[in-house]
Design a protein around this motif. Sequence first.
Motif, PDB file in Angstrom:
ATOM      1  N   LEU A 131     -16.774  18.515  21.955  1.00  0.00           N
ATOM      2  CA  LEU A 131     -17.163  17.625  20.865  1.00  0.00           C
ATOM      3  C   LEU A 131     -17.657  18.360  19.623  1.00  0.00           C
ATOM      4  O   LEU A 131     -17.987  17.724  18.623  1.00  0.00           O
ATOM      5  N   ARG A 168     -17.106  17.482  15.626  1.00  0.00           N
ATOM      6  CA  ARG A 168     -16.547  16.132  15.494  1.00  0.00           C
ATOM      7  C   ARG A 168     -17.664  15.144  15.229  1.00  0.00           C
ATOM      8  O   ARG A 168     -18.765  15.269  15.747  1.00  0.00           O
ATOM      9  N   GLY A 169     -17.342  14.128  14.484  1.00  0.00           N
ATOM     10  CA  GLY A 169     -18.302  13.059  14.220  1.00  0.00           C
ATOM     11  C   GLY A 169     -18.305  12.061  15.370  1.00  0.00           C
ATOM     12  O   GLY A 169     -17.544  12.182  16.333  1.00  0.00           O
ATOM     13  N   GLN A 178     -17.258   8.995  15.451  1.00  0.00           N
ATOM     14  CA  GLN A 178     -16.001   8.256  15.571  1.00  0.00           C
ATOM     15  C   GLN A 178     -14.942   9.082  16.287  1.00  0.00           C
ATOM     16  O   GLN A 178     -14.253   8.594  17.166  1.00  0.00           O
ATOM     17  N   GLU A 179     -14.808  10.354  15.912  1.00  0.00           N
ATOM     18  CA  GLU A 179     -13.816  11.231  16.532  1.00  0.00           C
ATOM     19  C   GLU A 179     -14.160  11.495  18.010  1.00  0.00           C
ATOM     20  O   GLU A 179     -13.276  11.571  18.848  1.00  0.00           O
ATOM     21  N   SER A 180     -15.429  11.648  18.295  1.00  0.00           N
ATOM     22  CA  SER A 180     -15.855  11.942  19.672  1.00  0.00           C
ATOM     23  C   SER A 180     -15.556  10.770  20.558  1.00  0.00           C
ATOM     24  O   SER A 180     -15.176  10.902  21.684  1.00  0.00           O
TER      25      SER A 180
END
Length: 170
Positions: free
Chosen positions: A162, A165-166, A168-170
């Motif tokens: 992770l 990553r933000g 949302q991406e996570s």
Amino acid sequence: MSGLKGKAGTDDITVEVCYRSLHQEDQADEDFYRQIVALSCSQALVLIRDFNHPDICWRFSTAEHKRCRRFLECIDYNLLLQMIEEPMRCAMLDLVLTNKEGLVGNVKLKGSLGCSEHEMVEFKILRVARRVPSKLNTLDYRRAYFGLFRDLLGRVLQDKALEGRGAQES
């Protein structure tokens, strides 16, 4: 394993009565599991009786001993449903398993017969549940093998996966 065949509606149904000795050899277990694979994928199946796996926790689908875990894997792999919800004796050794939801119902424990330590199990074969083609897929989480899921997630290095990553991406 001994069994009967009959008709429920217009489809065949097989009822197998099994006993597994507490000291059964691993090879006999594997032969039995192969029989379950063959039976469960081709017809409506009900397996009944004493499997002698005392350390299985049916509530969480876990077991300490390798033989018991192998039995649970076979049950999960063949998508068999365990129909008895209340334990017999301290551990639940006597089971009613089926491969079709809605096939077995009204399962009741009826006390022991004579001086046996086993309880009588009464159930009804309601009907053969037919699989109707559907465009909607649903998951049955009651059949999930969460032990494997936990093991696989435990192997992932989450901080590294992770990283950068933000939310949302996570």
